[in-house]
Design a protein around this motif. Structure first.
Motif, PDB file in Angstrom:
ATOM      1  N   ARG A 264      34.690 -84.427  33.887  1.00 35.87           N
ATOM      2  CA  ARG A 264      36.047 -85.389  33.818  1.00 35.87           C
ATOM      3  C   ARG A 264      37.142 -84.397  33.448  1.00 35.87           C
ATOM      4  O   ARG A 264      38.189 -84.661  33.823  1.00 35.87           O
ATOM      5  N   ARG A 265      36.901 -83.397  32.423  1.00 36.68           N
ATOM      6  CA  ARG A 265      37.986 -82.612  31.997  1.00 36.68           C
ATOM      7  C   ARG A 265      38.578 -81.730  33.216  1.00 36.68           C
ATOM      8  O   ARG A 265      39.632 -81.744  33.497  1.00 36.68           O
ATOM      9  N   LEU A 266      37.757 -81.043  33.952  1.00 39.00           N
ATOM     10  CA  LEU A 266      37.996 -80.357  35.031  1.00 39.00           C
ATOM     11  C   LEU A 266      38.910 -81.105  36.249  1.00 39.00           C
ATOM     12  O   LEU A 266      39.852 -80.898  36.564  1.00 39.00           O
ATOM     13  N   LEU A 267      38.255 -82.378  36.315  1.00 37.21           N
ATOM     14  CA  LEU A 267      38.928 -83.237  37.533  1.00 37.21           C
ATOM     15  C   LEU A 267      40.278 -83.649  36.708  1.00 37.21           C
ATOM     16  O   LEU A 267      41.242 -83.843  37.555  1.00 37.21           O
ATOM     17  N   ASP A 268      40.320 -83.917  35.588  1.00 35.10           N
ATOM     18  CA  ASP A 268      41.738 -84.454  34.808  1.00 35.10           C
ATOM     19  C   ASP A 268      42.774 -83.183  35.225  1.00 35.10           C
ATOM     20  O   ASP A 268      43.953 -83.224  35.227  1.00 35.10           O
ATOM     21  N   LEU A 269      42.253 -81.859  34.860  1.00 36.02           N
ATOM     22  CA  LEU A 269      43.043 -80.674  34.912  1.00 36.02           C
ATOM     23  C   LEU A 269      43.643 -80.797  36.406  1.00 36.02           C
ATOM     24  O   LEU A 269      44.786 -80.414  36.624  1.00 36.02           O
ATOM     25  N   LEU A 270      42.742 -81.055  37.468  1.00 33.05           N
ATOM     26  CA  LEU A 270      43.069 -80.884  38.860  1.00 33.05           C
ATOM     27  C   LEU A 270      44.060 -81.966  39.044  1.00 33.05           C
ATOM     28  O   LEU A 270      45.245 -81.619  39.657  1.00 33.05           O
ATOM     29  N   VAL A 271      43.953 -83.271  38.596  1.00 34.55           N
ATOM     30  CA  VAL A 271      44.684 -84.295  38.788  1.00 34.55           C
ATOM     31  C   VAL A 271      46.274 -83.810  38.197  1.00 34.55           C
ATOM     32  O   VAL A 271      47.325 -83.999  38.855  1.00 34.55           O
ATOM     33  N   GLN A 272      46.310 -83.253  37.188  1.00 36.92           N
ATOM     34  CA  GLN A 272      47.560 -82.975  36.378  1.00 36.92           C
ATOM     35  C   GLN A 272      48.184 -81.938  37.129  1.00 36.92           C
ATOM     36  O   GLN A 272      49.571 -81.837  37.463  1.00 36.92           O
ATOM     37  N   LEU A 273      47.564 -80.755  37.774  1.00 38.87           N
ATOM     38  CA  LEU A 273      48.078 -79.835  38.550  1.00 38.87           C
ATOM     39  C   LEU A 273      48.676 -80.375  39.935  1.00 38.87           C
ATOM     40  O   LEU A 273      49.619 -80.008  40.361  1.00 38.87           O
ATOM     41  N   LEU A 274      47.922 -81.321  40.472  1.00 36.98           N
ATOM     42  CA  LEU A 274      48.471 -82.079  41.619  1.00 36.98           C
ATOM     43  C   LEU A 274      49.610 -82.644  41.427  1.00 36.98           C
ATOM     44  O   LEU A 274      50.493 -82.823  42.316  1.00 36.98           O
ATOM     45  N   MET A 275      49.471 -83.446  40.334  1.00 35.20           N
ATOM     46  CA  MET A 275      50.924 -84.255  39.931  1.00 35.20           C
ATOM     47  C   MET A 275      51.965 -83.266  39.637  1.00 35.20           C
ATOM     48  O   MET A 275      53.127 -83.660  39.854  1.00 35.20           O
ATOM     49  N   ALA A 276      51.713 -82.000  39.213  1.00 34.88           N
ATOM     50  CA  ALA A 276      52.746 -81.081  38.889  1.00 34.88           C
ATOM     51  C   ALA A 276      53.375 -80.828  40.176  1.00 34.88           C
ATOM     52  O   ALA A 276      54.675 -80.397  40.394  1.00 34.88           O
ATOM     53  N   VAL A 277      52.637 -80.439  41.440  1.00 39.48           N
ATOM     54  CA  VAL A 277      53.072 -80.106  42.571  1.00 39.48           C
ATOM     55  C   VAL A 277      53.948 -81.372  43.137  1.00 39.48           C
ATOM     56  O   VAL A 277      55.201 -80.862  43.609  1.00 39.48           O
ATOM     57  N   ILE A 278      53.733 -82.604  42.774  1.00 38.50           N
ATOM     58  CA  ILE A 278      54.320 -83.628  43.125  1.00 38.50           C
ATOM     59  C   ILE A 278      55.864 -83.759  42.463  1.00 38.50           C
ATOM     60  O   ILE A 278      56.737 -83.603  43.093  1.00 38.50           O
ATOM     61  N   ALA A 279      55.634 -83.257  41.131  1.00 40.24           N
ATOM     62  CA  ALA A 279      56.827 -83.327  40.339  1.00 40.24           C
ATOM     63  C   ALA A 279      57.821 -82.346  40.827  1.00 40.24           C
ATOM     64  O   ALA A 279      58.943 -82.314  40.906  1.00 40.24           O
ATOM     65  N   LEU A 280      57.262 -81.249  41.092  1.00 39.82           N
ATOM     66  CA  LEU A 280      58.033 -79.900  41.605  1.00 39.82           C
ATOM     67  C   LEU A 280      58.541 -80.269  43.004  1.00 39.82           C
ATOM     68  O   LEU A 280      59.874 -79.971  43.274  1.00 39.82           O
ATOM     69  N   PHE A 281      57.895 -80.890  43.826  1.00 40.78           N
ATOM     70  CA  PHE A 281      58.582 -81.486  45.136  1.00 40.78           C
ATOM     71  C   PHE A 281      59.543 -82.028  44.908  1.00 40.78           C
ATOM     72  O   PHE A 281      60.968 -82.089  45.465  1.00 40.78           O
TER      73      PHE A 281
END
Length: 171
Positions: free
Chosen positions: A88-105
């Motif tokens: 769950r922690r690893l998946l949450d980190l992946l989600v946060q990183l993908l959301m960071a990509v969206i925020a940068l976009f």
């Protein structure tokens, strides 16, 4: 340093909520006015609909960042909840990183959209630059990115709403 960053994010969250709430209240006032002028006065005002659209842009991008901070957005966690804690922690980190990509976009392309449309005007509001109307996109992206950074390094912020036995009773 972490406490200062958390407090700063609390203030940024409050600003996002105030801006989003103000936009929602104004939308709720403008739309009935448009209906009133159209159907009661039989003379439709031209400005309420474009103003409601502009306020919806503000509500969407600024309000979404605030909702994301407190995990109030819609999400499906069924399969994530079936994982062991490390997964769950690893998946949450992946989600946060993908959301960071969206925020940068949102930040990069939103800023370019603002820049390209800065000298255009809106027919119903000739004093207003189209670029200004698109400013909530990069601003919302920047707020979202800061909230993501907070979540990655400090975890979810404390829930400001009381739950369970702490909730007031209205009996």
């Amino acid at each position: 340093m972490a406490g200062l960053f958390r407090r700063t994010m609390d203030y940024l969250y409050l600003a996002c909520v105030v801006v989003g709430t103000t936009a929602l209240v104004l939308i709720s006032a403008v739309i009935p006015y448009a209906v009133f002028t159209r159907y009661v006065l039989n003379s439709a005002a031209s400005w309420p609909e474009p103003l409601a659209i502009l306020l919806t842009i503000v509500l969407t991008f600024i309000g979404a960042a605030a909702a994301y901070r407190l995990n109030l957005h819609m999400n499906v966690a069924y399969f994530a909840n079936k994982l062991p804690p490390a997964g769950r922690r690893l998946l949450d980190l992946l989600v946060q990183l993908l959301m960071a990509v969206i925020a940068l976009f949102m930040i990069i392309w939103g800023e370019r959209l603002v820049e390209v449309t800065w000298h255009n005007t809106i027919a119903d509001f000739p004093f207003l630059s189209v670029g200004i109307t698109y400013l909530p996109i990069p601003i919302g992206g920047f707020c979202l990115l800061l909230f993501i950074i907070e979540r990655i390094f400090l975890g979810l912020p404390p829930d400001p709403i009381t739950h369970g036995s702490e909730a007031p009773s209205f009996d």
